[in-house]
Write a protein that holds these residues in place. Structure first.
Motif, mmCIF file in Angstrom:
data_model
loop_
_atom_site.group_PDB
_atom_site.id
_atom_site.type_symbol
_atom_site.label_atom_id
_atom_site.label_comp_id
_atom_site.label_asym_id
_atom_site.label_seq_id
_atom_site.Cartn_x
_atom_site.Cartn_y
_atom_site.Cartn_z
ATOM 1 N N HIS A 169 -6.660 9.050 -0.845
ATOM 2 C CA HIS A 169 -6.144 10.294 -0.262
ATOM 3 C C HIS A 169 -6.731 11.541 -0.936
ATOM 4 O O HIS A 169 -6.093 12.598 -0.980
ATOM 5 C CB HIS A 169 -4.612 10.305 -0.345
ATOM 6 C CG HIS A 169 -3.979 9.130 0.337
ATOM 7 N ND1 HIS A 169 -4.242 8.801 1.658
ATOM 8 C CD2 HIS A 169 -3.125 8.165 -0.106
ATOM 9 C CE1 HIS A 169 -3.563 7.705 1.988
ATOM 10 N NE2 HIS A 169 -2.888 7.298 0.932
ATOM 11 N N GLY A 196 0.826 -1.210 0.000
ATOM 12 C CA GLY A 196 0.000 0.000 0.000
ATOM 13 C C GLY A 196 0.860 1.258 0.000
ATOM 14 O O GLY A 196 0.522 2.266 -0.619
ATOM 15 N N HIS A 220 -3.560 4.604 -5.919
ATOM 16 C CA HIS A 220 -4.617 4.812 -4.910
ATOM 17 C C HIS A 220 -4.661 6.248 -4.395
ATOM 18 O O HIS A 220 -5.611 6.619 -3.707
ATOM 19 C CB HIS A 220 -4.447 3.837 -3.736
ATOM 20 C CG HIS A 220 -3.405 4.261 -2.728
ATOM 21 N ND1 HIS A 220 -2.058 4.239 -2.981
ATOM 22 C CD2 HIS A 220 -3.526 4.717 -1.456
ATOM 23 C CE1 HIS A 220 -1.382 4.655 -1.900
ATOM 24 N NE2 HIS A 220 -2.252 4.949 -0.970
ATOM 25 N N ASP A 276 -4.911 4.810 4.769
ATOM 26 C CA ASP A 276 -4.383 3.553 4.220
ATOM 27 C C ASP A 276 -4.792 2.359 5.080
ATOM 28 O O ASP A 276 -5.106 1.287 4.576
ATOM 29 C CB ASP A 276 -2.848 3.611 4.154
ATOM 30 C CG ASP A 276 -2.361 4.562 3.076
ATOM 31 O OD1 ASP A 276 -3.021 4.654 2.032
ATOM 32 O OD2 ASP A 276 -1.318 5.201 3.292
HETATM 33 FE FE LIG Z 1 -1.631 5.660 0.877
#
Ligand SMILES: [Fe+2]
Ligand code: FES
Length: 349
Positions: free
Chosen positions: A186, A175, A181, A303
């Motif tokens: 975020h 991650g 992502h 996360d």
């Molecule tokens: Fe992240």
């Protein structure tokens, strides 16, 4: 009838080990952080690494790490106390020195002390504000992550709290390396759902693992500070992976600014990870640190929500198990790197 394992006392694996033996053997030679240096002062501290319960304590000779077990009657040494450079067991007061050797049995002070009566100790290093140890390493620093900026006077050292994550260390690491992502997880913190595209980037092999160099328009400033970068600024993020489970991200800010983040997850067990994330920067050093801690905590907890939900819980190293896209170049190389270390092909921690 219960079968008694004659070699039980010689079992080299921790009690209740949640890793496969092959995985534990492959991971144990590496260095992992087990405590903050500033937490190891005048009382012993308990920690767990790869299911092994540890005690961490400080003497005039530095920090020691040992199995958290007094071999007299099985009491954790972390329940004890420190006096005159000796770690003293809570139950019958046996004294141990920094090397784990028993130096006094108060109930029988004249009796000779069996050589077997010692704490099993491990190599120790203090670096980046953390205490590191290795359960099977030879103590050489060859695989300790290298972040020289930490000790560079031009950089400010910042040590956020650790975060306990109910997930496998491999999922957390991947991650940290994932760039696709940002726009989704975020969006509130620094990225933008309307800017989800991942431009092509490069991944190369390094002596300790791999390096990914990723340039994009995704700002690394918190949303409220994004006016500080020129509108067309291209952000370079360089990820250096130290196999199996550490990485440094260097973010290149405008005007030569650098932010270095060490992602140093410590595998407590196959399903529980304590994440340390020391960071340092060469800019904004006159600014208060509270917003930095808050921004860091926000990102890692964003996360955490995803990483704790992923299943299978272990990172599948067989590339046929999950589907990959062009933007996953780093995580594909990372999974291959873990497989090359000898970790289980299908699912591993
Ligand atoms: Fe992240
Ligand atoms: S159990 Fe530690 S001294 Fe007896």
């Amino acid at each position: 009838m219960a079968v008694i394992d004659k070699n039980q006392s010689l079992n080299p694996y921790p009690r209740g080990c949640t890793f496969s033996r092959a995985d534990w053997d492959a991971i144990a030679p590496f260095w992992f952080p087990v405590a903050f240096s500033h937490d190891v002062t005048d009382t012993p501290v308990a920690a767990t690494l790869l299911d092994q319960r540890l005690v961490v304590w400080r003497t005039s000779q530095g920090v020691s790490v040992a199995n958290d077990l007094c071999l007299h009657r099985g009491v954790p040494m972390s329940m004890g106390h420190l006096q005159n450079d000796r770690l003293i067991c809570k139950y019958h007061g046996f004294h141990y020195d920094a090397s784990g050797k028993c130096t006094l049995i108060p109930a029988n002070p004249q009796a000779s002390i069996p050589a077997r009566l010692c704490l099993k100790t491990y190599p120790v290093r203090e670096a980046y504000g953390l205490v590191w140890t290795t359960l099977k390493g030879d103590g050489s620093e060859a695989n300790l992550p290298q972040m020289p900026e930490w000790d560079d006077g031009a950089y400010q050292q910042i040590l956020p709290d650790s975060l306990e994550i109910q997930a496998a260390v491999g999922r957390q690491m991947e991650g940290f390396l994932d760039v696709a992502h940002f726009a989704w997880v975020h969006h509130e913190a620094f990225a933008d759902r309307n800017n989800p595209q991942v431009p092509p980037y490069t991944v190369t092999a390094t002596p300790n693992g791999l390096r990914a160099e990723y340039t994009s328009s995704v700002s690394n400033f918190p949303k409220e500070l994004q006016h500080r970068a020129p509108a067309d600024f291209q952000w370079l993020r360089v990820f250096d992976v130290f196999l199996p489970f550490a990485a440094i991200l260097r973010v290149h800010f405008p005007a030569g600014g650098r932010l270095c983040i060490l992602n140093a997850p410590s595998p407590i067990s196959a399903r529980k990870t304590r994440l340390f994330s020391p960071l340092c920067r060469n800019f904004d050093q006159d600014q208060p640190l509270e917003p930095v801690y808050e921004f860091n905590r926000q990102i890692f907890t964003e996360d955490q929500a995803v990483v704790e939900a992923q299943y299978p819980e272990d990172l599948p190293l067989d590339l046929r198990t999950e589907c990959h896209i062009e933007a996953d170049k780093t995580s594909i190389a990372y999974r291959k790197g873990l497989a090359n270390l000898g970790l289980s092909k299908i699912y591993t921690a």
